[in-house]
Design a protein around this motif. Sequence first.
Motif, PDB file in Angstrom:
ATOM      1  N   ASP A   8       0.819  -1.216   0.000  1.00 51.95           N
ATOM      2  CA  ASP A   8       0.000   0.000   0.000  1.00 51.95           C
ATOM      3  C   ASP A   8       0.849   1.261   0.000  1.00 51.95           C
ATOM      4  O   ASP A   8       0.326   2.359  -0.169  1.00 51.95           O
ATOM      5  CB  ASP A   8      -1.029   0.013   1.141  1.00 51.95           C
ATOM      6  N   ASP A   9       2.161   1.118   0.181  1.00 53.34           N
ATOM      7  CA  ASP A   9       3.034   2.290   0.230  1.00 53.34           C
ATOM      8  C   ASP A   9       3.437   2.771  -1.161  1.00 53.34           C
ATOM      9  O   ASP A   9       4.094   3.805  -1.289  1.00 53.34           O
ATOM     10  CB  ASP A   9       4.295   1.973   1.039  1.00 53.34           C
ATOM     11  N   SER A  39      -1.683   4.148   1.775  1.00 53.89           N
ATOM     12  CA  SER A  39      -1.846   3.679   3.153  1.00 53.89           C
ATOM     13  C   SER A  39      -3.176   4.165   3.710  1.00 53.89           C
ATOM     14  O   SER A  39      -3.591   5.295   3.439  1.00 53.89           O
ATOM     15  CB  SER A  39      -0.696   4.203   4.015  1.00 53.89           C
ATOM     16  N   ASN A  91       5.144  -3.339   4.992  1.00 51.98           N
ATOM     17  CA  ASN A  91       4.631  -1.992   5.249  1.00 51.98           C
ATOM     18  C   ASN A  91       5.570  -1.136   6.092  1.00 51.98           C
ATOM     19  O   ASN A  91       6.264  -1.643   6.978  1.00 51.98           O
ATOM     20  CB  ASN A  91       3.282  -2.059   5.954  1.00 51.98           C
ATOM     21  N   THR A 105      -2.298  -2.447   3.480  1.00 47.01           N
ATOM     22  CA  THR A 105      -1.413  -3.623   3.422  1.00 47.01           C
ATOM     23  C   THR A 105      -2.202  -4.895   3.701  1.00 47.01           C
ATOM     24  O   THR A 105      -2.112  -5.884   2.971  1.00 47.01           O
ATOM     25  CB  THR A 105      -0.286  -3.481   4.469  1.00 47.01           C
TER      26      THR A 105
HETATM   27 MN    MN Z   1       1.437   1.755   4.293  1.00 47.40          MN
END
Ligand code: MN
Length: 254
Positions: A8-9, A39, A91, A105
């Motif tokens: 998710d980053d 995020s 993450n 994540t």
């Molecule tokens: Mn993240």
Amino acid sequence: MRILVANDDGYLAPGLAALADVCRRFGEVNVVAPEQNASGTSNALTLQRPLTVWTAASGFQVVNGTPSDCVHVALTGLLDHRPDLVVSGINNGANMGDDTLYSGTVAAAMEGYLFGVPAIAFSLAQKGWRNLESAAQVAAEVLRGVIERPPSAGAWLLNVNVPDRPFDRVLGLKTTRLGRRHPSEPVIRQANPRGEPIYWIGAAGDAREAGEGSDFHAVAEGYASITPLQCDMTDHAALPAWRDWSQALGTLGK
Ligand code: MN
């Protein structure tokens, strides 16, 4: 072994590259990751516009969407195969307790799980990548474990958090339940250059339920925590009481 890696980053995050490197030791790897840091987007899917996919110099496929979009698109049309495992991370920061509800994540891994593919979310408990190598080594150990000794038939979903310390100081793996956090800090109100109010979502609350057996407790002690997750949000314990309540109320006046 074919492994789908997401995060998710965003596709440039060091944690993603580290996890992809680890996964390549175990099989064929496809990385599909968000273009922007996503995020805190939880399980969101992008429904109001189309998604584009392009390939970065790293070979990673990049989606202008959410973590769930990445895995969803990968599993339902982008990949020419069904992966054996979906992994997400590593993450930049912890995903423990209530974080798992907001975490992109965890959501990326959960999207795999919802499609019946075993999935693991990896997070390094402290932001900043200081001990990313340690988290990568823990990820390698967990992956080796689930590949050599598959936990069960069918899909499962694991949430792994690694303490912020060198690998030789990680005390081991501990299987945990999710703890709970206090409510978030209040929003931070500021003014934009035109004097209009703007709001920043406040920081996550501190751990409230962090007792023995919880993810917070294990990570604070120096263990990597593994929590098996499920997606059934039904409050099974409360069902009988709510049935009684609904009966006493009468259904829609009938
Ligand atoms: Mn993240």
